[in-house]
Scaffold this active site. Structure first.
Site, PDB file in Angstrom:
ATOM      1  N   GLU A 127     -17.808-108.886  80.535  1.00 12.48           N
ATOM      2  CA  GLU A 127     -18.622-110.087  80.572  1.00 12.48           C
ATOM      3  C   GLU A 127     -17.934-111.244  79.842  1.00 12.48           C
ATOM      4  O   GLU A 127     -17.946-112.386  80.312  1.00 12.48           O
ATOM      5  CB  GLU A 127     -19.993-109.814  79.925  1.00 12.48           C
ATOM      6  CG  GLU A 127     -20.790-108.728  80.632  1.00 12.48           C
ATOM      7  CD  GLU A 127     -20.577-107.352  80.023  1.00 12.48           C
ATOM      8  OE1 GLU A 127     -21.567-106.602  79.916  1.00 12.48           O
ATOM      9  OE2 GLU A 127     -19.428-107.027  79.663  1.00 12.48           O
ATOM     10  N   CYS A 185     -22.176-108.286  73.910  1.00  9.88           N
ATOM     11  CA  CYS A 185     -22.057-109.069  75.147  1.00  9.88           C
ATOM     12  C   CYS A 185     -23.337-109.838  75.438  1.00  9.88           C
ATOM     13  O   CYS A 185     -23.300-110.893  76.082  1.00  9.88           O
ATOM     14  CB  CYS A 185     -21.717-108.152  76.312  1.00  9.88           C
ATOM     15  SG  CYS A 185     -20.030-107.505  76.241  1.00  9.88           S
ATOM     16  N   ALA A 233      -5.929 -76.524  94.624  1.00  6.61           N
ATOM     17  CA  ALA A 233      -5.486 -76.535  96.016  1.00  6.61           C
ATOM     18  C   ALA A 233      -5.404 -75.087  96.469  1.00  6.61           C
ATOM     19  O   ALA A 233      -4.700 -74.275  95.845  1.00  6.61           O
ATOM     20  CB  ALA A 233      -4.136 -77.219  96.152  1.00  6.61           C
ATOM     21  N   TRP A 245       4.561 -76.323  98.293  1.00  3.08           N
ATOM     22  CA  TRP A 245       3.224 -76.852  98.088  1.00  3.08           C
ATOM     23  C   TRP A 245       2.269 -76.235  99.103  1.00  3.08           C
ATOM     24  O   TRP A 245       2.615 -76.029 100.260  1.00  3.08           O
ATOM     25  CB  TRP A 245       3.203 -78.369  98.268  1.00  3.08           C
ATOM     26  CG  TRP A 245       4.226 -79.107  97.456  1.00  3.08           C
ATOM     27  CD1 TRP A 245       5.385 -79.674  97.898  1.00  3.08           C
ATOM     28  CD2 TRP A 245       4.185 -79.341  96.053  1.00  3.08           C
ATOM     29  NE1 TRP A 245       6.058 -80.259  96.866  1.00  3.08           N
ATOM     30  CE2 TRP A 245       5.351 -80.075  95.714  1.00  3.08           C
ATOM     31  CE3 TRP A 245       3.277 -79.020  95.038  1.00  3.08           C
ATOM     32  CZ2 TRP A 245       5.622 -80.477  94.414  1.00  3.08           C
ATOM     33  CZ3 TRP A 245       3.547 -79.431  93.746  1.00  3.08           C
ATOM     34  CH2 TRP A 245       4.700 -80.152  93.444  1.00  3.08           C
ATOM     35  N   ASP A 247       5.367 -71.940  87.194  1.00  4.28           N
ATOM     36  CA  ASP A 247       5.775 -73.125  87.957  1.00  4.28           C
ATOM     37  C   ASP A 247       6.655 -74.103  87.175  1.00  4.28           C
ATOM     38  O   ASP A 247       7.293 -74.965  87.780  1.00  4.28           O
ATOM     39  CB  ASP A 247       4.537 -73.885  88.446  1.00  4.28           C
ATOM     40  CG  ASP A 247       3.651 -73.038  89.344  1.00  4.28           C
ATOM     41  OD1 ASP A 247       4.181 -72.086  89.961  1.00  4.28           O
ATOM     42  OD2 ASP A 247       2.449 -73.322  89.424  1.00  4.28           O
ATOM     43  N   ARG A 298       2.554 -89.340  89.607  1.00 12.19           N
ATOM     44  CA  ARG A 298       3.525 -90.022  90.467  1.00 12.19           C
ATOM     45  C   ARG A 298       2.765 -90.623  91.648  1.00 12.19           C
ATOM     46  O   ARG A 298       2.266 -89.904  92.508  1.00 12.19           O
ATOM     47  CB  ARG A 298       4.607 -89.035  90.944  1.00 12.19           C
ATOM     48  CG  ARG A 298       5.360 -88.407  89.775  1.00 12.19           C
ATOM     49  CD  ARG A 298       6.395 -87.382  90.215  1.00 12.19           C
ATOM     50  NE  ARG A 298       5.821 -86.188  90.805  1.00 12.19           N
ATOM     51  CZ  ARG A 298       5.294 -85.184  90.096  1.00 12.19           C
ATOM     52  NH1 ARG A 298       5.251 -85.263  88.777  1.00 12.19           N
ATOM     53  NH2 ARG A 298       4.818 -84.109  90.696  1.00 12.19           N
TER      54      ARG A 298
END
Length: 366
Positions: A46, A78, A148, A166, A196, A203
């Site tokens: 604000e 504010c 995933a 992947w 891993d 990225r």
């Protein structure tokens, strides 16, 4: 309000432990000023917009996705700035869940004669600041479990020479990096580091991303000091490694020399209390944690009932029993509500809020 949300998103993930807030000022049907909160300690949205509007703010309408604050912090209230500028109407997306505010700012404005409208695009406003709301009301970080998996629920091939690196495609991985960009911390277990050797950096294509605090749960001190996750990243906090109290001092010293922040926590059966891990992160002003694996860590957070959102990318592939599974045994079925299903290339993202039963659950991780 959509414009105010767009302003807020410009600093999403950069304002912790403060919320992401955007403001737009309108007069005679035209936008005359915009502003957003850039980071904690800097002026609120604000104030930023009012500085642009100057005297034109008198008699204008101010749109903001979160209720204006009314307390003295590192910046002034504010509400005082809004009243001093002569704004005639304030349109608010949602109340500020901070107990120091939570409707008080709205009442101050209304008492001073300002017209207040509340609840415009409230769902979108709440979703944007769900991490802040969790943190400010419960005292712990908001936790998102992100994975995933294949169609049969596998998260990594076992030992196939020709297995793809992947599971998901480029579009899904780009979205995963966007999630990292707006999180305060990304967390994995020692098993993921050993299997891993990930960097766990952000990225993004076409623009600079922000790498959040990287966190590793290592109750038995298995992570080597050469692990890539320990490498310093410009602008990011040192990687935090949680070690059990029984881990030899030499291992702690080696990790510290590699650049890690080492935190000792009690363990039981080589497992941490998930609540204790989140408390240690809260003390570091972490308001949101993105949990990325592996299966033992996913299961531990779910068993602890300390997951606020589940985001699972499902890829059109079948790996079978030769590959690692997404979860270990759970004490109960867990369903998701408020689910959205979004395609990313040939992959699909399931995004929802887990619903836990009332029974108590163990709160630990290997």
């Amino acid at each position: 309000m959509r414009a105010a949300l767009d302003e807020a998103r410009k600093a999403h993930g950069r304002t912790s432990p403060n919320p992401a807030v955007g403001c737009v000022i309108v007069k005679n049907g035209r936008v005359i000023a915009r502003g957003h909160h850039r980071r904690a300690g800097l002026p609120h949205a604000e104030v930023e917009a009012l500085r642009v509007a100057k005297k034109k703010a008198k008699g204008a309408t101010l749109y903001v996705n979160l209720e204006p604050c009314c307390h003295e912090g590192r910046t002034g209230p504010c509400t005082e700035a809004v009243l001093a500028a002569g704004v005639k109407e304030v349109v608010v997306g949602m109340r500020d869940p901070n107990p120091l505010v939570n409707g008080k700012g709205l009442r101050i404005l209304e008492k001073a004669g300002v017209k207040v409208r509340l609840g415009v695009l409230e769902h979108e406003c709440r979703r944007l600041n769900e991490a802040f709301a969790r943190w400010i009301t419960s005292g712990r970080p908001h936790v998102t479990l992100k994975a995933a998996v294949t169609l049969d629920g596998r998260i990594a091939p076992a030992a196939w020479d020709d297995a793809p690196r992947w599971i998901t495609g480029d579009e899904a991985r780009a979205e995963a990096h966007r999630l990292r960009d707006v999180s305060d911390a990304i967390l994995v277990g020692a098993g993921t580091v050993l299997a891993d050797d990930p960097l766990l950096t952000t990225r993004l294509k076409g623009r600079a991303g922000r790498t959040p605090r990287r966190v590793v749960l290592d109750a038995r001190g298995r992570v080597p000091e050469t692990a890539r996750v320990l490498a310093p990243v410009d602008g990011a906090a040192p990687t935090t490694v949680f070690l059990g109290h029984d881990v030899p001092r030499a291992r702690e010293e080696a990790l510290a020399r590699a650049g890690a922040e080492v935190v000792r926590l009690d363990t039981r059966e080589n497992a941490f209390s998930i609540a204790a891990v989140l408390e240690a992160l809260r003390e570091r002003n972490v308001t949101s944690v993105l949990v990325e694996g592996g299966a033992e860590v996913f299961t531990a957070f779910l068993r602890a009932r300390l997951v606020d959102r589940v985001r699972v990318f499902v890829a059109p592939a079948l790996y079978g029993d030769a590959a690692l599974g997404f979860l270990r045994a759970l004490p109960e079925p867990i369903h998701l509500e408020n689910v959205t299903v979004t395609p990313f290339g040939s992959d699909v993202l399931f995004d929802g809020v887990p619903v836990f039963k009332a029974a108590a659950a163990a709160r630990k991780v290997s």
